[in-house]
Design a protein around this motif. Structure first.
Motif, PDB file in Angstrom:
ATOM      1  N   MET A 196       3.647  -6.030  -7.197  1.00 46.60           N
ATOM      2  CA  MET A 196       5.059  -5.953  -7.588  1.00 46.60           C
ATOM      3  C   MET A 196       5.405  -4.613  -7.634  1.00 46.60           C
ATOM      4  O   MET A 196       4.810  -3.712  -8.126  1.00 46.60           O
ATOM      5  N   GLU A 197       6.683  -4.298  -6.862  1.00 48.41           N
ATOM      6  CA  GLU A 197       7.233  -3.047  -7.039  1.00 48.41           C
ATOM      7  C   GLU A 197       7.415  -2.569  -8.399  1.00 48.41           C
ATOM      8  O   GLU A 197       7.953  -3.420  -9.308  1.00 48.41           O
ATOM      9  N   PRO A 198       7.078  -1.292  -8.930  1.00 50.28           N
ATOM     10  CA  PRO A 198       7.247  -0.984 -10.197  1.00 50.28           C
ATOM     11  C   PRO A 198       8.860  -1.259 -10.669  1.00 50.28           C
ATOM     12  O   PRO A 198       9.210  -1.679 -11.928  1.00 50.28           O
ATOM     13  N   CYS A 199      10.040  -0.943  -9.866  1.00 46.77           N
ATOM     14  CA  CYS A 199      11.348  -1.301 -10.309  1.00 46.77           C
ATOM     15  C   CYS A 199      11.453  -2.572 -10.723  1.00 46.77           C
ATOM     16  O   CYS A 199      12.316  -2.962 -11.633  1.00 46.77           O
ATOM     17  N   GLY A 205      -2.236  -4.715 -20.441  1.00 45.88           N
ATOM     18  CA  GLY A 205      -3.649  -5.031 -19.896  1.00 45.88           C
ATOM     19  C   GLY A 205      -3.884  -6.090 -18.792  1.00 45.88           C
ATOM     20  O   GLY A 205      -4.749  -5.796 -17.977  1.00 45.88           O
ATOM     21  N   GLN A 206      -2.932  -7.121 -18.867  1.00 46.50           N
ATOM     22  CA  GLN A 206      -3.191  -8.038 -17.703  1.00 46.50           C
ATOM     23  C   GLN A 206      -2.662  -7.236 -16.354  1.00 46.50           C
ATOM     24  O   GLN A 206      -3.345  -7.369 -15.428  1.00 46.50           O
ATOM     25  N   SER A 262      -5.139  -5.641 -12.294  1.00 43.56           N
ATOM     26  CA  SER A 262      -5.058  -5.660 -10.739  1.00 43.56           C
ATOM     27  C   SER A 262      -4.503  -4.240 -10.061  1.00 43.56           C
ATOM     28  O   SER A 262      -4.757  -3.870  -9.015  1.00 43.56           O
ATOM     29  N   ASP A 263      -3.971  -3.412 -11.278  1.00 41.78           N
ATOM     30  CA  ASP A 263      -3.620  -2.091 -10.794  1.00 41.78           C
ATOM     31  C   ASP A 263      -3.703  -1.143 -11.946  1.00 41.78           C
ATOM     32  O   ASP A 263      -3.047  -0.804 -12.943  1.00 41.78           O
ATOM     33  N   LEU A 293       2.615   1.189 -18.698  1.00 46.06           N
ATOM     34  CA  LEU A 293       3.850   1.145 -19.264  1.00 46.06           C
ATOM     35  C   LEU A 293       4.487   1.911 -20.524  1.00 46.06           C
ATOM     36  O   LEU A 293       5.611   1.852 -20.731  1.00 46.06           O
ATOM     37  N   LEU A 294       3.444   2.320 -21.304  1.00 46.13           N
ATOM     38  CA  LEU A 294       3.904   3.178 -22.441  1.00 46.13           C
ATOM     39  C   LEU A 294       4.418   4.704 -22.054  1.00 46.13           C
ATOM     40  O   LEU A 294       4.905   5.448 -23.039  1.00 46.13           O
ATOM     41  N   THR A 295       3.878   5.138 -20.974  1.00 44.92           N
ATOM     42  CA  THR A 295       4.292   6.603 -20.781  1.00 44.92           C
ATOM     43  C   THR A 295       4.966   7.012 -19.308  1.00 44.92           C
ATOM     44  O   THR A 295       5.630   7.737 -19.229  1.00 44.92           O
TER      45      THR A 295
END
Length: 275
Positions: free
Chosen positions: A1-4, A39-40, A44-45, A50-52
């Motif tokens: 999935m694309e980050p955006c 974590g999930q 896969s990546d 997500l936190l930073t």
């Protein structure tokens, strides 16, 4: 999935997710969901954080907003029992009314339970009961912070603690409690030193010991550890002076609430409280 796309999906998830009964999650539980999702995703990546990472700034902003809203609604970082936090004003009442202090061994014992819970965000009577003072202690010091030029004691969570965090990465918390220069008589560092000096020196596997009736200036506590049930009821007994539903879990809730009010980032709050 694309980050955006992922950022947008997480944004809507955090804004709309509900418990199975339709009620809102408390802020700490919402944060745990967020970390669990990370974590999930990292299965896969592994590069995703997500936190930073700036890519996920929008979803973090939504998380921050929702958590603060829930906290204002009384759904903050409270414990599972939803114990009511103890405010700084109420704590001041405890000191001023001499409910806590160091005038005698029983009061010093109560004060160490209170201060350890507030500073290290301990969970209830069991976590207090599992502390050790002499043998493989979790609380050590004092040390000197070379940058702040202040003394502190250090709490390291017991590495043998069961990790039930599921897919999220569990980090054992390490917390510093700095000296209270403004109110030396309320200083956890000074009171910890005094308490340890007055306790048995044998390697008894405990932290809290029963006060002696006939105590001396050098020995105020016997070798018998305080029982779990007594520790579990300590905060409830102390807080009758300020009213409300208070338990040992209130100490951890108080830690989280005060950190929120001080503007501390959610990640650091969860690291401190072990959420």
């Amino acid at each position: 999935m694309e980050p955006c796309i992922r950022d947008t999906a997480l944004l809507y998830f955090l804004a709309e997710v509900k418990k199975t009964d339709g009620n809102d999650y408390p802020s700490a539980s919402l944060y745990q969901l967020f970390v669990a999702l990370q974590g999930q995703i990292r299965l896969s990546d592994p590069s995703v954080n997500l936190l930073t990472q700036p890519t996920y700034a929008k979803c973090r902003k939504v998380l921050d907003s929702v958590m603060k809203k829930r906290s204002a609604e009384g759904l903050g970082a409270a414990s599972r029992r939803r114990a009511e936090p103890i405010s700084s004003l109420e704590e001041n009442i405890l000191w001023e009314r001499a409910v806590i202090g160091s005038d005698n061994p029983p009061k010093l014992l109560d004060t160490m339970v209170y201060l350890n819970g507030i500073h290290f965000a301990l969970r209830g009577g069991k976590e207090h009961r599992n502390l050790r003072l002499n043998k493989n202690p979790q609380i050590t010091g004092p040390y000197i912070d070379s940058e702040l030029h202040k003394r502190y004691i250090l709490y390291k969570e017991d590495i043998s603690k069961t990790n039930s965090g599921g897919i999220k990465d569990k980090k054992y918390k390490i917390v510093k409690a700095y000296e209270n220069i403004e109110y030396p008589d309320r200083c956890i560092v000074t009171l910890f030193e005094k308490y340890k000096r007055l306790c048995p020196k044998d390697e008894v596997d405990a932290f809290y010991f029963n006060p002696l009736v006939n105590y001396t200036t050098d020995q105020c506590f016997c070798k018998v550890p305080v029982g779990h049930n007594i520790l579990q009821k300590t905060v409830k007994r102390l807080c009758t002076a300020v009213g409300g539903k208070r338990t040992n879990h209130s100490l951890r809730a108080s830690t989280a609430t005060r950190l929120y009010q001080a503007g501390v980032e959610e990640q650091l709050i969860c690291e401190t409280t072990g959420a």
